[in-house]
Design a protein around this motif. Structure first.
Motif, PDB file in Angstrom:
ATOM      1  N   ALA A  80      -3.846 -12.939  38.831  1.00 57.55           N
ATOM      2  CA  ALA A  80      -3.675 -14.354  38.516  1.00 57.55           C
ATOM      3  C   ALA A  80      -3.440 -14.597  37.031  1.00 57.55           C
ATOM      4  N   GLY A  81      -3.802 -13.624  36.213  1.00 54.34           N
ATOM      5  CA  GLY A  81      -3.723 -13.812  34.774  1.00 54.34           C
ATOM      6  C   GLY A  81      -2.297 -14.005  34.313  1.00 54.34           C
ATOM      7  N   MET A  82      -1.975 -15.204  33.879  1.00 56.56           N
ATOM      8  CA  MET A  82      -0.635 -15.493  33.395  1.00 56.56           C
ATOM      9  C   MET A  82      -0.604 -15.065  31.928  1.00 56.56           C
ATOM     10  N   ARG A  83       0.267 -14.151  31.613  1.00 56.54           N
ATOM     11  CA  ARG A  83       0.275 -13.602  30.278  1.00 56.54           C
ATOM     12  C   ARG A  83       1.720 -13.491  29.846  1.00 56.54           C
ATOM     13  N   ARG A  84       1.996 -13.757  28.618  1.00 60.99           N
ATOM     14  CA  ARG A  84       3.347 -13.537  28.125  1.00 60.99           C
ATOM     15  C   ARG A  84       3.659 -12.048  28.201  1.00 60.99           C
ATOM     16  N   LEU A  85       4.891 -11.721  28.579  1.00 59.92           N
ATOM     17  CA  LEU A  85       5.264 -10.313  28.594  1.00 59.92           C
ATOM     18  C   LEU A  85       5.318  -9.804  27.156  1.00 59.92           C
ATOM     19  N   ASP A  86       4.758  -8.632  26.979  1.00 61.63           N
ATOM     20  CA  ASP A  86       4.771  -8.001  25.676  1.00 61.63           C
ATOM     21  C   ASP A  86       5.895  -6.961  25.703  1.00 61.63           C
ATOM     22  N   LEU A  87       7.110  -7.407  25.351  1.00 56.35           N
ATOM     23  CA  LEU A  87       8.290  -6.574  25.581  1.00 56.35           C
ATOM     24  C   LEU A  87       8.631  -5.664  24.408  1.00 56.35           C
ATOM     25  N   ALA A  88       9.062  -4.457  24.761  1.00 58.27           N
ATOM     26  CA  ALA A  88       9.548  -3.522  23.751  1.00 58.27           C
ATOM     27  C   ALA A  88      10.521  -2.567  24.443  1.00 58.27           C
ATOM     28  N   GLN A  89      11.305  -1.849  23.654  1.00 60.01           N
ATOM     29  CA  GLN A  89      12.210  -0.845  24.217  1.00 60.01           C
ATOM     30  C   GLN A  89      11.374   0.379  24.597  1.00 60.01           C
ATOM     31  N   ILE A  90      11.289   0.658  25.898  1.00 62.08           N
ATOM     32  CA  ILE A  90      10.339   1.664  26.369  1.00 62.08           C
ATOM     33  C   ILE A  90      11.056   2.824  27.064  1.00 62.08           C
ATOM     34  N   ASP A  91      10.542   4.016  26.820  1.00 59.38           N
ATOM     35  CA  ASP A  91      10.986   5.204  27.536  1.00 59.38           C
ATOM     36  C   ASP A  91      10.211   5.266  28.864  1.00 59.38           C
ATOM     37  N   VAL A  92      10.878   4.847  29.921  1.00 61.08           N
ATOM     38  CA  VAL A  92      10.225   4.743  31.233  1.00 61.08           C
ATOM     39  C   VAL A  92       9.670   6.099  31.685  1.00 61.08           C
ATOM     40  N   ASN A  93      10.423   7.161  31.439  1.00 65.12           N
ATOM     41  CA  ASN A  93       9.953   8.486  31.863  1.00 65.12           C
ATOM     42  C   ASN A  93       8.637   8.863  31.183  1.00 65.12           C
ATOM     43  N   ARG A  94       8.526   8.525  29.912  1.00 68.58           N
ATOM     44  CA  ARG A  94       7.300   8.845  29.183  1.00 68.58           C
ATOM     45  C   ARG A  94       6.115   8.075  29.781  1.00 68.58           C
ATOM     46  N   VAL A  95       6.337   6.804  30.105  1.00 68.30           N
ATOM     47  CA  VAL A  95       5.272   5.993  30.700  1.00 68.30           C
ATOM     48  C   VAL A  95       4.851   6.578  32.048  1.00 68.30           C
ATOM     49  N   LEU A  96       5.857   6.961  32.853  1.00 69.69           N
ATOM     50  CA  LEU A  96       5.546   7.497  34.178  1.00 69.69           C
ATOM     51  C   LEU A  96       4.842   8.846  34.067  1.00 69.69           C
ATOM     52  N   GLU A  97       5.241   9.606  33.055  1.00 67.00           N
ATOM     53  CA  GLU A  97       4.578  10.885  32.787  1.00 67.00           C
ATOM     54  C   GLU A  97       3.076  10.645  32.589  1.00 67.00           C
ATOM     55  N   GLU A  98       2.766   9.613  31.807  1.00 64.77           N
ATOM     56  CA  GLU A  98       1.360   9.305  31.515  1.00 64.77           C
ATOM     57  C   GLU A  98       0.611   8.837  32.756  1.00 64.77           C
ATOM     58  N   VAL A  99       1.252   7.977  33.536  1.00 67.16           N
ATOM     59  CA  VAL A  99       0.559   7.457  34.729  1.00 67.16           C
ATOM     60  C   VAL A  99       0.342   8.582  35.748  1.00 67.16           C
ATOM     61  N   THR A 100       1.354   9.435  35.921  1.00 65.15           N
ATOM     62  CA  THR A 100       1.181  10.516  36.893  1.00 65.15           C
ATOM     63  C   THR A 100       0.108  11.495  36.420  1.00 65.15           C
ATOM     64  N   ALA A 101       0.064  11.742  35.112  1.00 67.86           N
ATOM     65  CA  ALA A 101      -0.982  12.632  34.584  1.00 67.86           C
ATOM     66  C   ALA A 101      -2.362  12.053  34.892  1.00 67.86           C
ATOM     67  N   PHE A 102      -2.449  10.741  34.840  1.00 73.96           N
ATOM     68  CA  PHE A 102      -3.718  10.059  35.083  1.00 73.96           C
ATOM     69  C   PHE A 102      -4.214  10.270  36.519  1.00 73.96           C
ATOM     70  N   VAL A 103      -3.294  10.299  37.496  1.00 76.18           N
ATOM     71  CA  VAL A 103      -3.729  10.453  38.892  1.00 76.18           C
ATOM     72  C   VAL A 103      -3.730  11.912  39.364  1.00 76.18           C
ATOM     73  N   ARG A 104      -3.333  12.831  38.469  1.00 82.92           N
ATOM     74  CA  ARG A 104      -3.252  14.229  38.877  1.00 82.92           C
ATOM     75  C   ARG A 104      -4.587  14.780  39.421  1.00 82.92           C
ATOM     76  N   PRO A 105      -5.715  14.506  38.737  1.00 81.98           N
ATOM     77  CA  PRO A 105      -6.997  15.003  39.268  1.00 81.98           C
ATOM     78  C   PRO A 105      -7.297  14.464  40.668  1.00 81.98           C
ATOM     79  N   GLU A 106      -6.967  13.200  40.879  1.00 81.56           N
ATOM     80  CA  GLU A 106      -7.201  12.592  42.187  1.00 81.56           C
ATOM     81  C   GLU A 106      -6.328  13.272  43.248  1.00 81.56           C
ATOM     82  N   CYS A 107      -5.086  13.578  42.888  1.00 84.03           N
ATOM     83  CA  CYS A 107      -4.194  14.291  43.808  1.00 84.03           C
ATOM     84  C   CYS A 107      -4.768  15.655  44.165  1.00 84.03           C
ATOM     85  N   ALA A 108      -5.279  16.335  43.143  1.00 85.16           N
ATOM     86  CA  ALA A 108      -5.849  17.667  43.368  1.00 85.16           C
ATOM     87  C   ALA A 108      -7.036  17.572  44.325  1.00 85.16           C
ATOM     88  N   ARG A 109      -7.835  16.560  44.130  1.00 86.07           N
ATOM     89  CA  ARG A 109      -9.032  16.391  44.966  1.00 86.07           C
ATOM     90  C   ARG A 109      -8.651  16.175  46.439  1.00 86.07           C
TER      91      ARG A 109
END
Ligand SMILES: Nc1ncnc2c1ncn2[C@@H]1O[C@H](COP(=O)(O)OP(=O)(O)O)[C@@H](O)[C@H]1O
Ligand SMILES: [Mg+2]
Length: 253
Positions: free
Chosen positions: A84-113
Motif C-alpha cells: 500500500a505504501g505509495m512512494r515516488r520511484l527512485d529511478l536510476a540507470q540500472i544493470d538489471v543482470n547485476r540486480v538479479l545476480e544479487e537477488v538470486t544469491a540471496f535465495v541460494r541457501p534457501e534453494c539448497a535447503r
C-alpha cells in the motif's frame, strides 16, 4: 486467507489507501512490539525452570507460540506496507543482470535447503534500464520465493517429486522492453485459479498473506511494465516481468 474479490485500486485510490494504511500500520506496530518484548521477558522468567516442572514447560511452549504469531502479524504489516505504501520511484540507470545476480544469491541457501537447482541465464548484452532498484529486487524476490515455496510443497509430498526441481532466472530484450523470466518446475497453477493469484489476500498457502504477487504486479505497473504468467499444471510456471527499457514515461520529470 479468505478469497476476497475486488477490482484493482487506482493510483489515486492507492495513494489514499497508502496514507490510511500507513497510520493504521503504525498504530498496530507499537502495541505489537510491546507485546513482543513482554513475551520475551516472560520467556526469560521461565527459562531456567527445571525440566520436570510441567507447568513451566507448558507456559514456555505457549509463550513461544504467542511470539510466533506476533512475529507473523509483524510480517503481514511489513508486506502490507510494501503493497500500500505509495512512494515516488527512485529511478536510476540500472544493470538489471547485476540486480538479479544479487537477488538470486540471496535465495541460494534457501534453494539448497529445499533441493532446488538454481540457474541464472543473463543476456549479457542487456542495456542499462531506468528503474527503481529496490522495487525491482522486491518484485523478483516475491517471484523467487513463490517458486521455491511451490517446489518445496511438491518436494515435501508423500511421493518423491518425479522431476528435478529447477529455478531459472533469465533476462533478454524483447522489442522496447527487458523481459525477466522466473521459471520453476513446481506444481503449476490450476486453470481455475488463473488470474486470482494477482488479487490482494488471495493465497493458497496455510501461512500465506496473498500480497506477494499483487505487490510484484504493482511494481511492474508503476514502471509502465507488466507481470504475467504461463503455467502448465504438473510441469511448472513461468512468471514474466516486462519493463520498458526507457523506464516509465515520465522518468526524470
Ligand atoms: N510459482 C508458483 N507456482 C505455483 N503457484 C504459485 C506460484 N506463484 C504463486 N502461486 C500461487 O499464487 C498464490 C498467491 O501468491 P502471493 O500473492 O505471492 O501470496 P502468498 O505467497 O502469500 O500465498 C500462492 O498462494 C500460490 O497458490
Ligand atoms: Mg508469495
Amino acid at each position: 486467507m479468505s478469497d476476497v474479490r475486488h477490482s484493482p485500486p487506482t493510483a489515486k485510490g492507492l495513494e489514499y489507501l497508502g496514507a490510511v494504511a500507513g497510520g493504521l500500520v503504525h498504530e498496530i506496530r507499537n502495541p505489537l512490539s510491546t507485546m513482543n518484548i513482554t513475551l520475551q521477558l516472560l520467556q526469560e522468567d521461565f527459562a531456567d525452570a527445571p525440566e520436570d516442572d510441567e507447568r513451566a514447560q507448558r507456559v514456555q511452549r505457549r509463550v513461544t507460540a504467542l511470539r510466533r504469531e506476533v512475529t507473523r502479524l509483524e510480517e503481514i504489516l511489513d508486506d502490507f506496507q510494501r503493497y500500500a505504501g505509495m512512494r515516488r520511484l527512485d529511478l536510476a540507470q540500472i544493470d538489471v543482470n547485476r540486480v538479479l545476480e544479487e537477488v538470486t544469491a540471496f535465495v541460494r541457501p534457501e534453494c539448497a535447503r529445499v533441493g532446488v537447482r538454481l540457474m541464472f541465464w543473463p543476456d549479457r548484452s542487456l542495456p542499462l534500464v531506468r528503474l527503481d532498484e529496490r522495487l525491482l529486487k522486491q518484485a523478483v524476490l516475491n517471484l523467487l520465493l513463490n517458486a521455491i515455496q511451490a517446489m518445496e510443497e511438491m518436494a515435501g509430498g508423500s511421493e518423491p517429486p518425479d522431476r528435478t526441481l529447477e529455478l531459472i532466472v533469465r533476462t533478454r530484450t524483447e522489442g522496447e522492453t527487458v523481459r525477466i523470466d522466473v521459471i520453476d518446475t513446481g506444481p503449476g497453477i490450476p486453470p481455475e485459479v488463473g488470474q486470482k493469484v494477482f488479487e490482494i489476500w488471495y493465497s493458497r498457502k496455510r501461512k500465506g498473506t496473498g500480497l506477494g504477487l499483487p505487490t510484484a504486479r504493482r511494481i511492474a505497473e508503476e514502471h509502465a511494465g507488466t507481470l504475467e504468467f504461463v503455467s502448465e499444471p504438473g510441469k511448472g510456471s513461468d512468471f514474466v516481468l516486462r519493463l520498458p527499457l526507457a523506464g516509465p514515461p515520465d522518468a526524470g520529470a
